[in-house]
Motif scaffolding. Structure first.
Motif, PDB file in Angstrom:
ATOM      1  N   ARG A  88      31.030  -7.765  33.916  1.00  0.00           N
ATOM      2  CA  ARG A  88      29.884  -8.646  34.187  1.00  0.00           C
ATOM      3  C   ARG A  88      28.744  -8.306  33.219  1.00  0.00           C
ATOM      4  O   ARG A  88      27.807  -7.587  33.583  1.00  0.00           O
ATOM      5  CB  ARG A  88      29.395  -8.484  35.643  1.00  0.00           C
ATOM      6  N   PRO A  89      28.820  -8.778  31.993  1.00  0.00           N
ATOM      7  CA  PRO A  89      27.739  -8.477  31.044  1.00  0.00           C
ATOM      8  C   PRO A  89      26.402  -9.031  31.540  1.00  0.00           C
ATOM      9  O   PRO A  89      26.318 -10.196  31.917  1.00  0.00           O
ATOM     10  CB  PRO A  89      28.182  -9.185  29.757  1.00  0.00           C
ATOM     11  N   VAL A  90      25.391  -8.169  31.536  1.00  0.00           N
ATOM     12  CA  VAL A  90      24.056  -8.584  31.976  1.00  0.00           C
ATOM     13  C   VAL A  90      23.262  -8.924  30.709  1.00  0.00           C
ATOM     14  O   VAL A  90      23.032  -8.043  29.874  1.00  0.00           O
ATOM     15  CB  VAL A  90      23.368  -7.454  32.770  1.00  0.00           C
ATOM     16  N   ILE A  91      22.896 -10.193  30.559  1.00  0.00           N
ATOM     17  CA  ILE A  91      22.294 -10.635  29.297  1.00  0.00           C
ATOM     18  C   ILE A  91      20.997 -11.402  29.582  1.00  0.00           C
ATOM     19  O   ILE A  91      21.022 -12.433  30.242  1.00  0.00           O
ATOM     20  CB  ILE A  91      23.271 -11.535  28.490  1.00  0.00           C
ATOM     21  N   PHE A  92      19.892 -10.849  29.093  1.00  0.00           N
ATOM     22  CA  PHE A  92      18.582 -11.471  29.337  1.00  0.00           C
ATOM     23  C   PHE A  92      17.908 -11.834  28.004  1.00  0.00           C
ATOM     24  O   PHE A  92      17.233 -11.001  27.395  1.00  0.00           O
ATOM     25  CB  PHE A  92      17.651 -10.486  30.081  1.00  0.00           C
TER      26      PHE A  92
END
Ligand SMILES: NC(=O)c1ccc[n+]([C@@H]2O[C@H](COP(=O)([O-])OP(=O)(O)OC[C@H]3O[C@@H](n4cnc5c(N)ncnc54)[C@H](O)[C@@H]3O)[C@@H](O)[C@H]2O)c1
Ligand SMILES: O=C(O)C[C@H](O)C(=O)O
Ligand SMILES: [Mn+2]
Length: 542
Positions: free
Chosen positions: A397-401
């Motif tokens: 679950r890559p967290v990308i902001f």
């Protein structure tokens, strides 16, 4: 002198326009100054909303709303409360960026701000007194506009960001709009376009730097403390070389807050905590990559770092979780041009066999396998397909902001991130994004914009009459947002929606006030956070 009736019609804090009753018209000398029909606030709001819908661009919609703001604050905030999700992007980010770029070309009114000129430090006090006009000022948003969002130096045009941030304070948390003061510090500008423009309204000089600049800031802070000792001083969109230095100097001495450093740090931490709720992973197991290690990027790194320590890591262990990437590539101990905030988070070349090749984002992602990647770089499209696919290959679950504002500067579009990760990415963006349908699931995208947190933080501190705003209060704010989104729902957002802004700002304010009380930092006799917050909420009604 204006006639008595005109005075009140021209005072946006008192004006009700056509809603003045016959009795009030008699009392205030308004007879004959208004058409005979007396309207309710609801009717006035409906009329304005109709006009708003008829406008054919968002900037025109903004100008209409600003006209209402300039003439009748109560009506403006009544409308804003009703249409918060729709109006936020128009009065605030991203349309505010356009308004700032066009400010000198469209200038009509000074919007009740205080304009301070670097050439006249001796006038600061008088200028503040004149602008406050006897009002009991409790909240100041000041900008010198060196780094407006990601669009750079906008000189006096930047005053709109102070006005806009304060609008959100009232709309979200309920700060009394007559108790706020937007301030523009005109320290010159390095924006050649403005310097050459015949209608630029600020000082037509290069930006003043160094001792003269910092002396001016000191004088300004002293004047604010002398004139408005109960106020919160919020700094916005200062430059990379000044923002942190000013915060470091004053944060333990007065009630102050830097939104780009602290506000952004809190909302990014809240977003990461929200992502952990969904992925069921631990924040202490994450590898963080901050792309754009400037004011916001370092504020975020510091907040995440503090959280890792709170969750039991030692400082040395916690630092190992961070990789900073800036213009130079991955930041190493010996990288030239490091800022004081970057230095403690740098890496050693000996950790890598190919350290000299780590000069671009893709190479760094390949080498460090981040699980959380946050963009505050002002580099549009830098989270491209290759970078994102590489990241997503090593984490479920890559967290990308992509947090750079406004829209044209975002590191990526949310829809692309979902596509490139087969819907696995946990995303938050700086600007608002509509729901996205991908492979049969509707994804809600959280907005990691400091606007979702600073109103509650500031209001909580003011309600508690806190002496300072410290790290514990900021952490309380970040944690206040958890539990507001159902993490089991597929496509759930990492942060609660803007439609609930008023609700959760209150919750944030209560937690911040509670933290001040628990730490013995609240004003005399303030012992009940909920009560303190509830008592101070201003409502838009006549
Ligand atoms: N979502 C939010 O709440 C929020 C809050 C604050 C700032 N921001 C956004 O973050 C961005 C940065 O704001 P800031 O105040 O930190 O500005 P800043 O100038 O302090 O920082 C920007 C950093 O990006 C670096 N950078 C520039 N080009 C780069 C490149 N090619 N590769 C890597 N790094 C590069 C700069 O060297 C600098 O360190 C802006 O777009 C701003 O709108 C968003
Ligand atoms: O103003 C915003 O939208 C957020 C932030 O403060 C920024 O500078 O980008
Ligand atoms: Mn900002």
């Amino acid at each position: 002198m204006l006639r008595k009736g005109m005075q009140i019609l021209n005072d946006p804090f008192k004006n009700k326009g056509t809603a003045f009753t016959i009795e009030e018209r008699k009392k205030y000398g308004l007879l004959g100054l208004l058409p005979s029909c007396v309207r309710t606030i609801e009717e006035q709001a409906d009329e304005i909303y109709r006009l708003y819908q008829a406008k054919n661009s968002r900037i025109e919609q903004r100008h209409l709303l600003m006209e209402v703001f300039n003439t009748n604050r109560t009506l403006f905030f009544y409308l804003m409360e009703k249409h918060i999700t729709e109006f936020m992007p128009v009065v605030y980010d991203p349309v505010i960026a356009e308004a700032i770029e066009q400010y000198n070309e469209r200038y009509i009114k000074p919007q009740d701000a205080a304009y301070l000129s670097i050439e006249h430090p001796e006038l600061i006090k008088e200028e503040l007194i004149d602008a406050a006009d006897g009002r009991d000022i409790r909240l100041i948003v000041v900008t010198d506009a060196e780094g407006i969002l990601g669009i750079g130096d906008w000189g006096v045009n930047g005053v709109d960001i102070s006005v806009g941030k304060l609008m959100v304070y009232t709309a979200a948390a309920g700060i009394d709009p007559s108790q706020v003061l937007p301030v523009s510090i005109d320290a010159g500008t390095n924006n050649e376009k403005l310097l050459k423009s015949s209608n630029y309204l600020g000082n037509r000089i290069k930006r003043v730097e160094g001792q003269e600049y910092f002396d001016f800031i000191d004088k300004f802070v002293d004047a604010v403390e002398g004139l408005f000792p109960k106020s919160l001083l919020h700094f916005e969109d200062f430059g990379r070389g000044t923002a942190a230095r000013i915060l470091d100097k004053y944060q333990d001495k007065i009630l102050t807050f830097n939104d780009d450093i602290q506000g952004t740090g809190i909302i990014a931490l809240a977003g990461v905590l929200g992502a952990m709720n969904i992925s069921k992973e631990k924040i202490t197991d994450q590898t963080f990559l901050t792309f754009g290690a400037g004011t916001a990027g370092m504020g975020i790194a510091k907040m995440l770092y503090d959280e890792l320590i709170r969750q039991g890591l030692t400082p040395a262990e916690a630092k190992k979780h961070f990789y900073l990437v800036d213009k130079q590539g991955l930041l190493f101990e010996d990288t030239p041009g490091l800022t004081p905030k970057q230095k403690p988070f740098t890496r050693q070349r000996s950790e890598f066999t190919n350290a000299d090749e780590l000069t671009n984002l893709l190479a760094v992602v390949k080498a460090v396998h981040p699980t959380v990647m946050i963009g505050t770089s002002t580099q549009p499209g830098s989270f491209n397909e290759a970078v994102v696919k590489e990241m997503a290959a090593h984490t479920p679950r890559p967290v990308i902001f992509p947090l750079s504002n406004p829209t044209k500067l975002a590191e990526a579009k949310a829809a692309d991130l979902l596509k490139w990760t087969d819907g696995r990415a946990l995303i938050a963006t700086g600007i608002p994004v509509k729901d996205i349908e991908y492979n049969g699931t509707v994804y809600q995208i959280g907005q990691a914009n400091n606007a979702l947190i600073y109103p509650g933080v500031g209001f909580g501190a003011l309600a508690a009459e806190a002496k300072v705003l410290n790290d514990n209060m900021l952490a309380a704010a970040a944690h206040a947002l958890s539990g507001l989104v159902d993490p089991e729902k597929s496509g759930a957002a990492v942060l609660p929606p803007v439609s609930k802004l008023t609700e959760f700002s209150k919750r944030v304010a209560e937690r911040v006030a509670e933290s001040a009380i628990d730490q013995g930092l609240a004003g005399d006799g303030i012992t009940d956070a909920k009560k303190a917050v509830a008592e101070k909420i201003w409502k838009p009604q006549y």
